[in-house]
Design an enzyme around this catalytic site. Structure first.
Site, PDB file in Angstrom:
ATOM      1  N   THR A   2      14.917   8.643 -57.358  1.00 33.42           N
ATOM      2  CA  THR A   2      13.948   9.265 -56.444  1.00 33.42           C
ATOM      3  C   THR A   2      12.782   9.814 -57.257  1.00 33.42           C
ATOM      4  O   THR A   2      12.959  10.708 -58.085  1.00 33.42           O
ATOM      5  CB  THR A   2      14.645  10.393 -55.657  1.00 33.42           C
ATOM      6  OG1 THR A   2      15.738   9.810 -54.942  1.00 33.42           O
ATOM      7  CG2 THR A   2      13.696  11.063 -54.681  1.00 33.42           C
TER       8      THR A   2
ATOM      9  N   PHE B 155      19.619   5.599 -49.954  1.00 38.83           N
ATOM     10  CA  PHE B 155      19.800   6.655 -48.936  1.00 38.83           C
ATOM     11  C   PHE B 155      21.260   7.077 -48.807  1.00 38.83           C
ATOM     12  O   PHE B 155      21.666   7.589 -47.775  1.00 38.83           O
ATOM     13  CB  PHE B 155      19.274   6.158 -47.583  1.00 38.83           C
ATOM     14  CG  PHE B 155      17.820   5.739 -47.638  1.00 38.83           C
ATOM     15  CD1 PHE B 155      16.810   6.690 -47.583  1.00 38.83           C
ATOM     16  CD2 PHE B 155      17.467   4.408 -47.778  1.00 38.83           C
ATOM     17  CE1 PHE B 155      15.471   6.318 -47.648  1.00 38.83           C
ATOM     18  CE2 PHE B 155      16.130   4.013 -47.844  1.00 38.83           C
ATOM     19  CZ  PHE B 155      15.128   4.976 -47.786  1.00 38.83           C
ATOM     20  N   LEU B 156      22.056   6.837 -49.858  1.00 38.92           N
ATOM     21  CA  LEU B 156      23.490   7.102 -49.704  1.00 38.92           C
ATOM     22  C   LEU B 156      23.832   8.588 -49.716  1.00 38.92           C
ATOM     23  O   LEU B 156      23.135   9.415 -50.288  1.00 38.92           O
ATOM     24  CB  LEU B 156      24.297   6.344 -50.756  1.00 38.92           C
ATOM     25  CG  LEU B 156      23.893   6.444 -52.228  1.00 38.92           C
ATOM     26  CD1 LEU B 156      24.400   7.729 -52.834  1.00 38.92           C
ATOM     27  CD2 LEU B 156      24.424   5.252 -52.980  1.00 38.92           C
TER      28      LEU B 156
ATOM     29  N   ARG C 251      26.503  21.855 -56.166  1.00 45.25           N
ATOM     30  CA  ARG C 251      25.064  22.001 -56.435  1.00 45.25           C
ATOM     31  C   ARG C 251      24.361  22.533 -55.180  1.00 45.25           C
ATOM     32  O   ARG C 251      24.532  21.974 -54.096  1.00 45.25           O
ATOM     33  CB  ARG C 251      24.464  20.661 -56.870  1.00 45.25           C
ATOM     34  CG  ARG C 251      24.746  20.375 -58.336  1.00 45.25           C
ATOM     35  CD  ARG C 251      24.242  19.032 -58.753  1.00 45.25           C
ATOM     36  NE  ARG C 251      25.054  17.954 -58.184  1.00 45.25           N
ATOM     37  CZ  ARG C 251      24.819  16.669 -58.379  1.00 45.25           C
ATOM     38  NH1 ARG C 251      23.800  16.292 -59.121  1.00 45.25           N
ATOM     39  NH2 ARG C 251      25.605  15.755 -57.848  1.00 45.25           N
TER      40      ARG C 251
ATOM     41  N   PHE D  87      22.523  15.481 -37.354  1.00 44.32           N
ATOM     42  CA  PHE D  87      21.834  16.507 -38.152  1.00 44.32           C
ATOM     43  C   PHE D  87      21.287  17.634 -37.286  1.00 44.32           C
ATOM     44  O   PHE D  87      20.242  18.199 -37.563  1.00 44.32           O
ATOM     45  CB  PHE D  87      20.756  15.874 -39.060  1.00 44.32           C
ATOM     46  CG  PHE D  87      21.399  15.269 -40.275  1.00 44.32           C
ATOM     47  CD1 PHE D  87      22.102  14.089 -40.187  1.00 44.32           C
ATOM     48  CD2 PHE D  87      21.361  15.923 -41.499  1.00 44.32           C
ATOM     49  CE1 PHE D  87      22.772  13.553 -41.280  1.00 44.32           C
ATOM     50  CE2 PHE D  87      22.023  15.394 -42.605  1.00 44.32           C
ATOM     51  CZ  PHE D  87      22.727  14.202 -42.485  1.00 44.32           C
TER      52      PHE D  87
ATOM     53  N   CYS E  64      20.455  16.607 -53.143  1.00 47.76           N
ATOM     54  CA  CYS E  64      19.253  15.889 -52.680  1.00 47.76           C
ATOM     55  C   CYS E  64      18.292  16.717 -51.831  1.00 47.76           C
ATOM     56  O   CYS E  64      17.125  16.870 -52.202  1.00 47.76           O
ATOM     57  CB  CYS E  64      19.655  14.653 -51.899  1.00 47.76           C
ATOM     58  SG  CYS E  64      20.283  13.368 -52.960  1.00 47.76           S
TER      59      CYS E  64
END
Ligand code: UDX
Length: 462
Positions: free
Chosen positions: A144, A178-179, A358, A280, A291
């Site tokens: 990315t 996009f995983l 994270r 979402f 991410c």
């Protein structure tokens, strides 16, 4: 079967427009899932990394991190000889293959922008290897990166180090991934779409042919575009999902002020509108992981660099920063002072089915509880060992749910692991000193739980 390099070069692998073998530089989530996905479909894949331990593990068929189905597929590929790991040796990987996917990390810098040192290093090594190569080679950036990076940073390094021309001697594409963690391997095999940004037509066509061959008989929609648009599609997708989460958390915070309002019902009804969709829209303590937080910050930094102030994205981030502390505010509402109170935390991972912490929302929650002199007892099915690096001896770690709840004054549900979803009010009453429960992920039925214990939840009106 162990394949030596000469045999590897002579192997008859699948031919796609004359392109045959594939290398992957960087074996994190994206790189390894890509490598194993391709190798499991019969392509010959060389995976390179600068970490010798990771490569040793891969060559023994063991992934360096946990992902469902990955271990089984990786060891199958190693046994069949369709995948091999190389420590560094980028030159050999380029020499032996026709496509190279670059999937090295792009960590955050303090100002939110991304650190491109691994991209620069990889591009430099690939450039030097291209110098020695006589045939056309396609380089694909999967990491990315901010819009403009592939064109303005990667291309010049490749050209300078190889002394060759991009678009003529080698091709350059940008192909974002996009995983999701926890379903990363499955997502690699079943993508919603493939985005191919290309500098030159030939490399874009070759990569499209590779994907059509990979996904046959049913390839997902393939979007062909420029390098910068492909880079932006990745950031825009993650920023949209993050914004959806901050939006529903904003509605949740409004619900908490309105008697008998419930964000879960609001989200369910909203999601039935086809234009909005149901995914979402789970209100909770906010988004974490490797991410969303990083990509939203990077898009803000990149946008400001281009001279545009992205206020909407700044709000997305601000809402997410405050959201976990709602759990502490609700705790104060229930207990008054938190000093010397024993508080159980259920769930430490940033989401279920991973040990990754994270940007986990539990970190600011526990830090605040410690600052207010509470005694924190935590339980997570897999993430306790990760948490020990973060909180050291400042909290108590337990190995079972019951020992975590034992004699506590309050419990905060932070991560919605399946084993927590099945709990009944009686389970809390049985073990806790005072059955006060905060549902931070909306997994419990408010009617049932409110009847039997002192229960509050994100997005639930008084
Ligand atoms: C995400 C993207 O989904 C993926 O496409 C991208 O490539 C990488 O980032 P991941 O970080 O693995 O994947 O997790 P995801 O399942 O998307 O969840 C991210 C965070 O959002 C988690 O902390 C999760 O708890 C939170 N979340 C998700 C919500 O709070 N509410 C929701 O409705 C969905």
């Amino acid at each position: 079967m162990i394949i030596n390099s000469k045999l590897w070069l002579n192997l008859k692998s699948k031919a796609i427009n004359g392109q045959q073998k594939i290398s992957v530089i960087g074996v994190g989530y994206v790189g390894l899932c890509t490598a194993v996905g391709l190798a499991s479909k019969g392509y010959f894949v060389t995976a390179c990394d600068i970490d010798p331990e990771k490569i040793k593990k891969i060559n023994r068929g063991i992934p360096p991190f946990y992902e469902p189905d990955l271990q089984e597929k990786l060891s199958e590929c190693i046994k069949k000889g369709t995948l091999k790991g190389l420590h560094k040796q980028t030159n050999r990987a380029i020499e032996e293959t026709d496509f190279t996917f670059v999937a090295v990390g792009t960590p955050s810098k303090p100002d939110g922008s991304i650190d491109l040192k691994y991209i620069e290093e990889a591009a430099g090594n690939i450039g030097l290897a291209l110098k020695e190569k006589e045939t056309y080679h396609v380089i694909i950036i999967k990491s990315t990166v901010a819009p403009g990076t592939t064109q303005n940073l990667v291309k010049p390094i490749l050209e300078q180090k190889s002394n060759k021309k991009c678009g003529k001697d080698f091709g350059l594409c940008m192909n974002p991934e996009f995983l999701r963690q926890g379903s990363a391997f499955n997502d690699t095999l079943n993508a919603d779409r493939v985005v191919i940004g290309s500098y030159d037509q030939r490399s874009g066509d070759s990569l499209e042919a590779l994907y059509r061959d990979f996904y046959k008989p049913q390839a997902p929609p393939i979007i062909r575009t420029t390098l910068s648009t492909a880079e932006l599609i990745k950031y825009a997708s993650n920023a949209m999902l993050a914004t959806k989460i901050s939006f529903i958390n904003t509605i949740a915070n409004i619900c908490e002020k309105i008697p008998s309002a419930d964000v879960k019902v609001v989200a369910k009804a909203m999601g039935l509108d086809k234009r909005i969709g149901p995914l979402f829209l789970d209100a909770g303590l906010g988004y974490g992981g490797s991410c969303f937080p990083k990509d939203v910050k990077a898009l803000i930094a990149c946008s400001k660099n281009f001279g545009y102030d992205p206020e909407l994205l700044e709000s997305t981030e601000n809402v997410n920063k405050k959201q976990p502390l709602k759990a502490v505010a609700l705790a104060r509402q229930q207990l008054g002072t938190l000093k010397d109170k024993k508080i159980a935390i259920l769930g430490l991972a940033f989401k279920p089915d991973t040990d990754d912490m994270r940007e986990a929302r539990v970190i600011p929650i526990i830090n605040q509880l410690i600052a207010e002199d509470a005694h924190v007892v935590a339980y997570d099915p897999v993430a306790s060992s990760t948490a020990k690096f973060i909180f050291k001896s400042e909290i108590t770690y337990t190995t079972s749910l019951s020992s975590c709840l034992q004699d506590t004054d309050l419990c905060i549900l932070v991560t919605e692991w399946p084993e927590f979803k099945n709990l009944k009010p009686e389970d809390f009453i049985k073990y806790m000193k005072h059955p006060n429960l905060i549902d931070g992920r909306r997994i419990y039925n408010p009617q049932e739980f409110r009847e039997k214990l002192n229960f509050t939840a994100i997005g639930l009106g008084p």
